[in-house]
Scaffold this motif. Structure first.
Motif, PDB file in Angstrom:
ATOM      1  N   SER A 113      -1.317  -3.253   2.355  1.00 44.96           N
ATOM      2  CA  SER A 113      -2.655  -2.792   2.678  1.00 44.96           C
ATOM      3  C   SER A 113      -3.848  -2.546   3.784  1.00 44.96           C
ATOM      4  N   GLY A 114      -4.529  -2.314   4.096  1.00 45.13           N
ATOM      5  CA  GLY A 114      -5.624  -2.116   4.753  1.00 45.13           C
ATOM      6  C   GLY A 114      -5.221  -3.053   5.867  1.00 45.13           C
ATOM      7  N   THR A 145      -5.805   1.815   5.177  1.00 45.84           N
ATOM      8  CA  THR A 145      -4.855   1.640   4.920  1.00 45.84           C
ATOM      9  C   THR A 145      -4.153   3.064   6.229  1.00 45.84           C
ATOM     10  N   GLY A 173       0.893  -0.918  -0.172  1.00 47.73           N
ATOM     11  CA  GLY A 173      -0.164   0.270   0.218  1.00 47.73           C
ATOM     12  C   GLY A 173       0.657   1.432  -0.093  1.00 47.73           C
ATOM     13  N   LEU A 217       2.351   5.332  -2.869  1.00 47.23           N
ATOM     14  CA  LEU A 217       1.015   4.835  -2.536  1.00 47.23           C
ATOM     15  C   LEU A 217       0.851   4.000  -3.521  1.00 47.23           C
ATOM     16  N   GLU A 218       0.920   3.126  -3.315  1.00 45.10           N
ATOM     17  CA  GLU A 218       0.931   1.501  -4.579  1.00 45.10           C
ATOM     18  C   GLU A 218       0.897   1.860  -5.930  1.00 45.10           C
ATOM     19  N   LYS A 271      -7.112   6.111  -0.311  1.00 43.56           N
ATOM     20  CA  LYS A 271      -7.002   5.304   0.197  1.00 43.56           C
ATOM     21  C   LYS A 271      -5.871   4.944   1.625  1.00 43.56           C
ATOM     22  N   VAL A 272      -6.014   6.462   2.122  1.00 47.05           N
ATOM     23  CA  VAL A 272      -5.066   5.777   3.545  1.00 47.05           C
ATOM     24  C   VAL A 272      -5.192   6.581   4.638  1.00 47.05           C
TER      25      VAL A 272
END
Length: 360
Positions: free
Chosen positions: A31-32, A189, A2, A65-66, A156-157
Protein backbone atom coordinates in the motif's frame (compact mmCIF):
# COMPACT_ATOMS: atom_id res chain seq x y z
CA UNK A 1 -0.82 -5.76 1.42
CA UNK A 2 -2.42 -3.41 -1.08
CA UNK A 3 -2.59 -5.11 -4.48
CA UNK A 4 -1.73 -8.77 -5.10
CA UNK A 5 -1.49 -10.66 -8.39
CA UNK A 6 -1.59 -14.43 -7.89
CA UNK A 7 -0.44 -16.75 -10.68
CA UNK A 8 -1.86 -14.40 -13.32
CA UNK A 9 -2.15 -15.76 -16.87
CA UNK A 10 -3.55 -14.20 -20.04
CA UNK A 11 -3.77 -16.19 -23.26
CA UNK A 12 -4.94 -14.87 -26.62
CA UNK A 13 -5.91 -16.95 -29.66
CA UNK A 14 -5.17 -15.88 -33.22
CA UNK A 15 -5.65 -17.99 -36.37
CA UNK A 16 -5.85 -21.12 -34.27
CA UNK A 17 -2.58 -20.38 -32.47
CA UNK A 18 -2.31 -19.65 -28.75
CA UNK A 19 -0.23 -16.75 -27.45
CA UNK A 20 0.48 -16.45 -23.73
CA UNK A 21 0.88 -12.71 -23.22
CA UNK A 22 1.21 -12.99 -19.42
CA UNK A 23 2.73 -16.15 -17.98
CA UNK A 24 2.03 -16.92 -14.31
CA UNK A 25 2.88 -13.63 -12.65
CA UNK A 26 3.07 -13.41 -8.86
CA UNK A 27 3.38 -9.89 -7.51
CA UNK A 28 2.68 -8.13 -4.20
CA UNK A 29 2.43 -4.33 -4.26
CA UNK A 30 2.56 -2.66 -0.82
CA UNK A 31 0.00 0.00 0.00
CA UNK A 32 1.26 3.47 -0.92
CA UNK A 33 4.10 2.22 -3.15
CA UNK A 34 4.73 3.09 -6.79
CA UNK A 35 5.88 0.11 -8.82
CA UNK A 36 6.83 0.18 -12.47
CA UNK A 37 6.27 -2.61 -14.98
CA UNK A 38 9.22 -2.19 -17.32
CA UNK A 39 10.08 -4.05 -20.48
CA UNK A 40 10.17 -4.02 -24.29
CA UNK A 41 7.07 -3.84 -26.47
CA UNK A 42 5.09 -7.07 -26.31
CA UNK A 43 6.47 -8.18 -22.93
CA UNK A 44 3.02 -8.29 -21.28
CA UNK A 45 3.19 -5.18 -19.12
CA UNK A 46 0.16 -3.39 -20.61
CA UNK A 47 -1.90 -6.60 -20.61
CA UNK A 48 -1.08 -6.99 -16.92
CA UNK A 49 -2.19 -3.41 -16.27
CA UNK A 50 -5.45 -4.00 -18.14
CA UNK A 51 -6.19 -7.08 -16.03
CA UNK A 52 -5.68 -5.02 -12.87
CA UNK A 53 -8.06 -2.38 -14.25
CA UNK A 54 -10.64 -4.98 -15.32
CA UNK A 55 -10.42 -4.19 -19.04
CA UNK A 56 -9.11 -7.73 -19.65
CA UNK A 57 -10.13 -10.88 -17.77
CA UNK A 58 -7.33 -13.29 -16.90
CA UNK A 59 -7.26 -16.78 -18.34
CA UNK A 60 -6.11 -17.97 -14.92
CA UNK A 61 -5.09 -16.46 -11.61
CA UNK A 62 -6.48 -13.96 -9.11
CA UNK A 63 -6.32 -10.18 -8.62
CA UNK A 64 -6.78 -9.11 -4.98
CA UNK A 65 -7.15 -5.58 -3.62
CA UNK A 66 -6.81 -5.18 0.14
CA UNK A 67 -7.60 -8.88 0.53
CA UNK A 68 -10.72 -8.84 -1.67
CA UNK A 69 -10.87 -10.93 -4.84
CA UNK A 70 -11.69 -8.42 -7.61
CA UNK A 71 -10.70 -10.66 -10.55
CA UNK A 72 -14.11 -10.59 -12.20
CA UNK A 73 -15.47 -7.29 -10.90
CA UNK A 74 -16.29 -4.81 -13.68
CA UNK A 75 -13.94 -1.81 -13.91
CA UNK A 76 -16.43 0.67 -12.44
CA UNK A 77 -16.71 -1.39 -9.23
CA UNK A 78 -12.97 -1.73 -8.49
CA UNK A 79 -12.19 1.76 -7.19
CA UNK A 80 -9.20 1.86 -9.54
CA UNK A 81 -8.39 4.79 -11.83
CA UNK A 82 -6.18 4.92 -14.91
CA UNK A 83 -4.19 7.71 -16.56
CA UNK A 84 -3.95 6.98 -20.28
CA UNK A 85 -1.23 7.73 -22.83
CA UNK A 86 -3.76 9.64 -24.96
CA UNK A 87 -5.12 11.72 -22.00
CA UNK A 88 -8.71 10.75 -23.00
CA UNK A 89 -10.13 14.18 -22.09
CA UNK A 90 -13.55 15.39 -23.21
CA UNK A 91 -12.68 18.02 -25.85
CA UNK A 92 -15.87 20.07 -25.35
CA UNK A 93 -15.50 20.35 -21.56
CA UNK A 94 -13.37 22.77 -19.57
CA UNK A 95 -10.54 21.73 -17.24
CA UNK A 96 -12.84 21.92 -14.23
CA UNK A 97 -15.64 20.06 -16.00
CA UNK A 98 -13.26 17.26 -17.05
CA UNK A 99 -11.91 16.90 -13.51
CA UNK A 100 -15.37 16.95 -11.90
CA UNK A 101 -17.05 14.62 -14.41
CA UNK A 102 -16.80 11.48 -12.24
CA UNK A 103 -17.92 13.34 -9.12
CA UNK A 104 -21.11 14.47 -10.87
CA UNK A 105 -21.91 10.86 -11.77
CA UNK A 106 -21.75 10.11 -8.03
CA UNK A 107 -24.51 12.73 -7.58
CA UNK A 108 -22.56 14.73 -5.01
CA UNK A 109 -23.72 18.23 -4.17
CA UNK A 110 -22.59 21.07 -6.43
CA UNK A 111 -20.54 22.67 -3.65
CA UNK A 112 -18.72 19.42 -2.84
CA UNK A 113 -18.01 18.76 -6.54
CA UNK A 114 -16.64 22.27 -7.04
CA UNK A 115 -14.44 22.18 -3.92
CA UNK A 116 -12.93 18.75 -4.60
CA UNK A 117 -12.31 19.54 -8.25
CA UNK A 118 -10.68 22.89 -7.42
CA UNK A 119 -8.51 21.27 -4.71
CA UNK A 120 -7.26 18.69 -7.19
CA UNK A 121 -6.64 21.33 -9.87
CA UNK A 122 -4.53 23.21 -7.33
CA UNK A 123 -2.62 20.02 -6.46
CA UNK A 124 -1.56 19.44 -10.08
CA UNK A 125 -0.60 23.10 -10.58
CA UNK A 126 -3.39 24.26 -12.92
CA UNK A 127 -4.97 27.03 -10.84
CA UNK A 128 -6.17 29.80 -13.14
CA UNK A 129 -6.80 27.42 -16.07
CA UNK A 130 -10.11 26.00 -14.82
CA UNK A 131 -12.18 27.38 -17.72
CA UNK A 132 -9.86 26.37 -20.58
CA UNK A 133 -10.70 23.53 -22.94
CA UNK A 134 -8.16 20.78 -23.76
CA UNK A 135 -7.29 22.34 -27.13
CA UNK A 136 -6.17 25.48 -25.28
CA UNK A 137 -3.65 23.53 -23.15
CA UNK A 138 -0.15 22.18 -23.76
CA UNK A 139 0.49 18.43 -23.73
CA UNK A 140 1.87 18.60 -20.21
CA UNK A 141 -1.14 20.57 -18.98
CA UNK A 142 -3.52 18.05 -20.58
CA UNK A 143 -1.72 15.24 -18.80
CA UNK A 144 -2.12 17.10 -15.49
CA UNK A 145 -5.87 17.36 -16.14
CA UNK A 146 -6.01 13.61 -16.79
CA UNK A 147 -4.10 12.99 -13.56
CA UNK A 148 -6.40 15.30 -11.55
CA UNK A 149 -9.50 13.63 -13.02
CA UNK A 150 -8.21 10.22 -11.85
CA UNK A 151 -7.11 11.39 -8.40
CA UNK A 152 -10.30 13.29 -7.57
CA UNK A 153 -12.16 9.95 -7.42
CA UNK A 154 -9.94 8.91 -4.48
CA UNK A 155 -9.08 5.50 -5.97
CA UNK A 156 -7.39 2.77 -3.95
CA UNK A 157 -5.02 2.16 -6.89
CA UNK A 158 -3.86 4.50 -9.65
CA UNK A 159 -2.68 3.00 -12.95
CA UNK A 160 -0.46 4.76 -15.51
CA UNK A 161 -0.27 3.44 -19.08
CA UNK A 162 2.85 5.08 -20.59
CA UNK A 163 1.43 8.52 -19.66
CA UNK A 164 4.42 10.58 -20.82
CA UNK A 165 5.18 9.00 -24.18
CA UNK A 166 3.49 11.81 -26.15
CA UNK A 167 5.55 14.56 -24.47
CA UNK A 168 8.94 15.94 -25.49
CA UNK A 169 12.04 14.94 -23.52
CA UNK A 170 12.26 18.05 -21.33
CA UNK A 171 8.57 17.96 -20.45
CA UNK A 172 8.75 14.22 -19.68
CA UNK A 173 11.47 14.92 -17.14
CA UNK A 174 9.47 17.57 -15.29
CA UNK A 175 6.23 15.57 -15.45
CA UNK A 176 7.69 12.40 -14.01
CA UNK A 177 8.98 14.39 -11.03
CA UNK A 178 5.53 15.93 -10.65
CA UNK A 179 3.80 12.53 -10.80
CA UNK A 180 6.15 11.19 -8.15
CA UNK A 181 5.60 14.22 -5.90
CA UNK A 182 1.81 13.90 -6.09
CA UNK A 183 1.88 10.12 -5.63
CA UNK A 184 4.01 10.42 -2.50
CA UNK A 185 1.93 13.31 -1.14
CA UNK A 186 -1.30 11.33 -1.52
CA UNK A 187 0.30 7.99 -0.53
CA UNK A 188 -1.66 6.23 -3.26
CA UNK A 189 -0.77 2.73 -4.44
CA UNK A 190 0.33 3.09 -8.07
CA UNK A 191 1.30 0.83 -10.99
CA UNK A 192 3.19 2.53 -13.80
CA UNK A 193 3.86 0.99 -17.22
CA UNK A 194 6.75 2.19 -19.39
CA UNK A 195 9.51 0.97 -21.71
CA UNK A 196 11.71 3.93 -20.67
CA UNK A 197 14.44 2.81 -18.25
CA UNK A 198 15.27 6.34 -17.04
CA UNK A 199 11.60 6.99 -16.30
CA UNK A 200 11.35 3.77 -14.30
CA UNK A 201 14.57 4.41 -12.37
CA UNK A 202 13.57 7.96 -11.40
CA UNK A 203 10.06 7.42 -10.01
CA UNK A 204 9.81 3.84 -8.70
CA UNK A 205 9.89 2.27 -5.28
CA UNK A 206 10.02 -1.09 -7.02
CA UNK A 207 10.79 -2.03 -10.64
CA UNK A 208 9.37 -5.21 -12.18
CA UNK A 209 11.23 -6.12 -15.37
CA UNK A 210 9.24 -8.27 -17.81
CA UNK A 211 10.04 -10.18 -20.97
CA UNK A 212 7.87 -12.59 -22.97
CA UNK A 213 5.11 -12.47 -20.37
CA UNK A 214 7.35 -13.39 -17.44
CA UNK A 215 8.92 -11.44 -14.58
CA UNK A 216 12.69 -11.40 -15.10
CA UNK A 217 13.47 -9.55 -11.87
CA UNK A 218 11.84 -7.31 -9.29
CA UNK A 219 13.64 -5.02 -6.90
CA UNK A 220 14.49 -1.43 -6.08
CA UNK A 221 16.04 0.69 -8.85
CA UNK A 222 19.42 0.30 -7.13
CA UNK A 223 19.08 -3.49 -6.91
CA UNK A 224 18.12 -4.14 -10.53
CA UNK A 225 20.87 -1.82 -11.79
CA UNK A 226 23.73 -3.04 -9.59
CA UNK A 227 22.66 -6.67 -9.09
CA UNK A 228 20.83 -7.84 -12.25
CA UNK A 229 19.49 -11.39 -12.13
CA UNK A 230 20.44 -12.27 -15.70
CA UNK A 231 21.87 -10.93 -18.96
CA UNK A 232 18.50 -9.65 -20.19
CA UNK A 233 18.04 -7.42 -17.14
CA UNK A 234 21.66 -6.25 -17.19
CA UNK A 235 21.42 -5.27 -20.85
CA UNK A 236 17.95 -3.71 -20.63
CA UNK A 237 18.74 -1.47 -17.65
CA UNK A 238 21.40 0.95 -18.87
CA UNK A 239 24.66 0.25 -20.71
CA UNK A 240 26.73 -2.77 -19.73
CA UNK A 241 29.88 -4.76 -20.47
CA UNK A 242 30.07 -8.56 -20.22
CA UNK A 243 33.21 -10.60 -19.57
CA UNK A 244 32.63 -14.37 -19.96
CA UNK A 245 34.38 -16.97 -17.85
CA UNK A 246 34.07 -19.75 -15.27
CA UNK A 247 33.82 -19.45 -11.48
CA UNK A 248 37.13 -20.87 -10.25
CA UNK A 249 36.46 -20.46 -6.54
CA UNK A 250 33.89 -18.90 -4.24
CA UNK A 251 33.95 -17.67 -0.65
CA UNK A 252 30.63 -16.24 0.49
CA UNK A 253 29.75 -13.31 -1.78
CA UNK A 254 33.26 -13.14 -3.26
CA UNK A 255 34.47 -15.30 -6.12
CA UNK A 256 37.25 -15.61 -8.68
CA UNK A 257 36.16 -15.81 -12.31
CA UNK A 258 38.67 -16.96 -14.93
CA UNK A 259 38.19 -15.54 -18.43
CA UNK A 260 39.86 -18.11 -20.70
CA UNK A 261 39.95 -15.94 -23.83
CA UNK A 262 41.77 -13.21 -21.89
CA UNK A 263 43.89 -15.66 -19.85
CA UNK A 264 43.07 -13.58 -16.80
CA UNK A 265 41.16 -13.92 -13.53
CA UNK A 266 38.98 -11.33 -11.81
CA UNK A 267 37.71 -10.89 -8.27
CA UNK A 268 33.94 -10.35 -8.27
CA UNK A 269 30.71 -10.34 -6.23
CA UNK A 270 28.61 -13.47 -6.64
CA UNK A 271 25.32 -14.70 -5.17
CA UNK A 272 24.01 -16.56 -8.20
CA UNK A 273 26.62 -18.89 -9.73
CA UNK A 274 28.18 -22.01 -8.19
CA UNK A 275 31.86 -22.92 -8.35
CA UNK A 276 32.80 -24.54 -11.67
CA UNK A 277 29.88 -23.07 -13.58
CA UNK A 278 29.96 -20.71 -16.55
CA UNK A 279 29.55 -17.06 -15.60
CA UNK A 280 29.32 -13.56 -17.02
CA UNK A 281 30.87 -10.63 -15.22
CA UNK A 282 28.66 -7.53 -15.44
CA UNK A 283 30.54 -4.21 -15.33
CA UNK A 284 28.82 -0.88 -15.98
CA UNK A 285 30.78 1.66 -18.09
CA UNK A 286 31.06 4.13 -15.20
CA UNK A 287 32.70 1.46 -13.00
CA UNK A 288 35.94 1.64 -15.02
CA UNK A 289 38.70 4.10 -14.21
CA UNK A 290 41.97 5.02 -15.88
CA UNK A 291 43.61 5.35 -12.47
CA UNK A 292 43.57 2.76 -9.67
CA UNK A 293 41.97 3.47 -6.33
CA UNK A 294 43.84 3.03 -3.08
CA UNK A 295 41.12 0.60 -2.00
CA UNK A 296 41.85 -3.12 -2.08
CA UNK A 297 40.08 -5.55 -4.37
CA UNK A 298 40.66 -3.77 -7.67
CA UNK A 299 40.88 -5.61 -10.99
CA UNK A 300 42.69 -4.35 -14.07
CA UNK A 301 42.40 -5.08 -17.76
CA UNK A 302 44.42 -3.80 -20.73
CA UNK A 303 43.50 -3.01 -24.30
CA UNK A 304 43.85 -0.64 -27.24
CA UNK A 305 41.80 2.57 -27.34
CA UNK A 306 39.66 2.42 -30.49
CA UNK A 307 37.55 5.56 -30.06
CA UNK A 308 36.65 8.26 -27.58
CA UNK A 309 34.19 11.14 -27.30
CA UNK A 310 34.73 14.06 -24.93
CA UNK A 311 31.34 15.33 -23.70
CA UNK A 312 32.40 18.05 -21.28
CA UNK A 313 31.37 16.45 -18.00
CA UNK A 314 32.78 13.06 -18.94
CA UNK A 315 34.60 10.99 -21.53
CA UNK A 316 33.12 7.99 -23.36
CA UNK A 317 35.66 5.61 -24.87
CA UNK A 318 36.00 2.07 -26.18
CA UNK A 319 38.91 -0.29 -25.59
CA UNK A 320 39.56 -3.46 -27.61
CA UNK A 321 40.82 -6.36 -25.49
CA UNK A 322 43.27 -9.07 -26.56
CA UNK A 323 40.46 -11.47 -27.54
CA UNK A 324 38.85 -8.88 -29.83
CA UNK A 325 36.00 -8.02 -27.49
CA UNK A 326 35.34 -4.34 -26.75
CA UNK A 327 34.86 -2.60 -23.41
CA UNK A 328 32.84 0.63 -23.32
CA UNK A 329 33.75 2.94 -20.46
CA UNK A 330 33.04 6.36 -18.97
CA UNK A 331 35.54 8.57 -17.17
CA UNK A 332 34.75 11.60 -15.00
CA UNK A 333 37.03 14.19 -13.36
CA UNK A 334 39.47 14.27 -16.24
CA UNK A 335 42.43 16.57 -16.64
CA UNK A 336 43.54 17.69 -20.11
CA UNK A 337 46.69 15.60 -19.97
CA UNK A 338 44.82 12.39 -19.11
CA UNK A 339 42.76 12.20 -22.31
CA UNK A 340 43.48 8.92 -24.13
CA UNK A 341 44.69 8.71 -27.72
CA UNK A 342 43.27 6.36 -30.33
CA UNK A 343 45.64 3.46 -30.88
CA UNK A 344 47.43 3.65 -27.53
CA UNK A 345 47.31 0.87 -24.94
CA UNK A 346 45.45 1.68 -21.74
CA UNK A 347 44.95 -0.21 -18.50
CA UNK A 348 41.47 0.05 -16.99
CA UNK A 349 40.70 -0.56 -13.33
CA UNK A 350 37.46 -1.69 -11.71
CA UNK A 351 36.53 -2.71 -8.20
CA UNK A 352 35.30 -6.16 -7.27
CA UNK A 353 32.23 -4.51 -5.70
CA UNK A 354 31.32 -3.22 -9.18
CA UNK A 355 31.88 -6.61 -10.86
CA UNK A 356 28.64 -8.60 -10.47
CA UNK A 357 28.45 -12.23 -11.62
CA UNK A 358 25.40 -13.72 -13.37
CA UNK A 359 24.89 -17.15 -14.95
CA UNK A 360 26.80 -17.56 -18.22
Amino acid sequence: MGLVLENLVKTFRSDGAELRAVDRIWLEIPSGALITLLGPSGCGKTTTLRMIAGFELPTDGIVRLEGEDITFLPPNQRNISMVFQSYALFPHLSVEENVSFGLKIKRLSRDVVRKEARDMIDLVGLRGLEKRRPDQLSGGQQQRVALARSLVMKPKVLLFDEPLSNLDAKLRESMRLEIRRIQQEMKITSVYVTHDQVEAMSISDLIVIMDKGKIMQKGSPFEVYTRPANAFVADFIGKVNFIDGVVDSRDGETCIVHAKTLNQSFKCRNLLVAEGQGARIVVRPEAFSLTPSSNEGFNSISGIVRSFIFLGSHLEYSVELRDGSVINALEYNLSEGSLPRVGEEKRLFFSQKNAWVIPG
